[in-house]
Design a protein around this motif. Sequence first.
Motif, short mmCIF file in Angstrom:
data_model
loop_
_atom_site.label_atom_id
_atom_site.label_comp_id
_atom_site.label_asym_id
_atom_site.label_seq_id
_atom_site.Cartn_x
_atom_site.Cartn_y
_atom_site.Cartn_z
N MET A 64 31.08 -11.07 -180.58
CA MET A 64 30.86 -11.69 -181.73
C MET A 64 32.05 -12.20 -182.27
O MET A 64 32.16 -13.59 -182.81
CB MET A 64 30.42 -10.66 -182.70
N ARG A 65 33.43 -11.97 -181.77
CA ARG A 65 34.53 -12.51 -182.28
C ARG A 65 34.85 -13.94 -181.40
O ARG A 65 35.26 -14.82 -182.18
CB ARG A 65 35.81 -11.58 -181.99
N GLU A 66 34.39 -13.84 -180.14
CA GLU A 66 34.60 -15.13 -179.51
C GLU A 66 33.67 -16.04 -179.99
O GLU A 66 33.96 -17.30 -179.99
CB GLU A 66 34.17 -14.73 -177.95
N THR A 67 32.36 -15.74 -180.26
CA THR A 67 31.37 -16.72 -180.92
C THR A 67 32.04 -17.39 -182.04
O THR A 67 31.80 -18.56 -182.41
CB THR A 67 30.04 -15.96 -181.09
N ARG A 68 32.55 -16.22 -183.01
CA ARG A 68 33.09 -16.79 -184.09
C ARG A 68 34.29 -17.90 -183.86
O ARG A 68 34.25 -18.99 -184.74
CB ARG A 68 33.82 -15.81 -184.91
N ARG A 69 34.90 -17.59 -183.04
CA ARG A 69 36.10 -18.56 -182.74
C ARG A 69 35.74 -19.80 -181.94
O ARG A 69 36.14 -20.91 -182.52
CB ARG A 69 36.98 -17.61 -181.88
#
Length: 174
Positions: A64-69
């Motif tokens: 989810m952090r990669e998607t956010r970034r």
Amino acid sequence: MKKPRIIKYFKIELKWAIIFTIMSLVWILLEKTLGWHAEEGIADQWWLTLFFFPFAIIIYWLAMRETRRRIYKKVISWTECFLSGLLMAFFVALLTPLAQYITHDFITPEYFETVKNYSVTNDFMKIEEANEYFNINNYRWKAAIGAFLGGTVVAAIGALFLRTSHKPASKITQ
């Protein structure tokens, strides 16, 4: 021509679902190696497996952090983050039957017999109940449903911590 955002979105979630599945297979191999699937370790296997949860949560968090970034340029709403985790949970659930096949045909083929014998010997189940419960078809369904439901819960909670705004969800295809 620029790829629609949804293509990138699926690629990230699918990548992390594959990583999650590989990690779960490595965990099963560790359980087997530590003797948790043998007669002397099978009684504790159910609660020792709980040690896998922090690793599962970390993988969802990273996805989810990669998607956010990468997709949302570091500004993401709870809904967008939750949908990212939900999509990953869906992919993990789709990969779960394959993981169960690999687990029970190659890594620990004696698992069902061991757990059946333990359950019947210790009067937890009758042999008919054990045969019905401990089999590959039942485990495939339970694992897939459990993976989806567990991933949904982790996504909902993780999205609370990863969101950076309260803005409405943006259009994925932008």
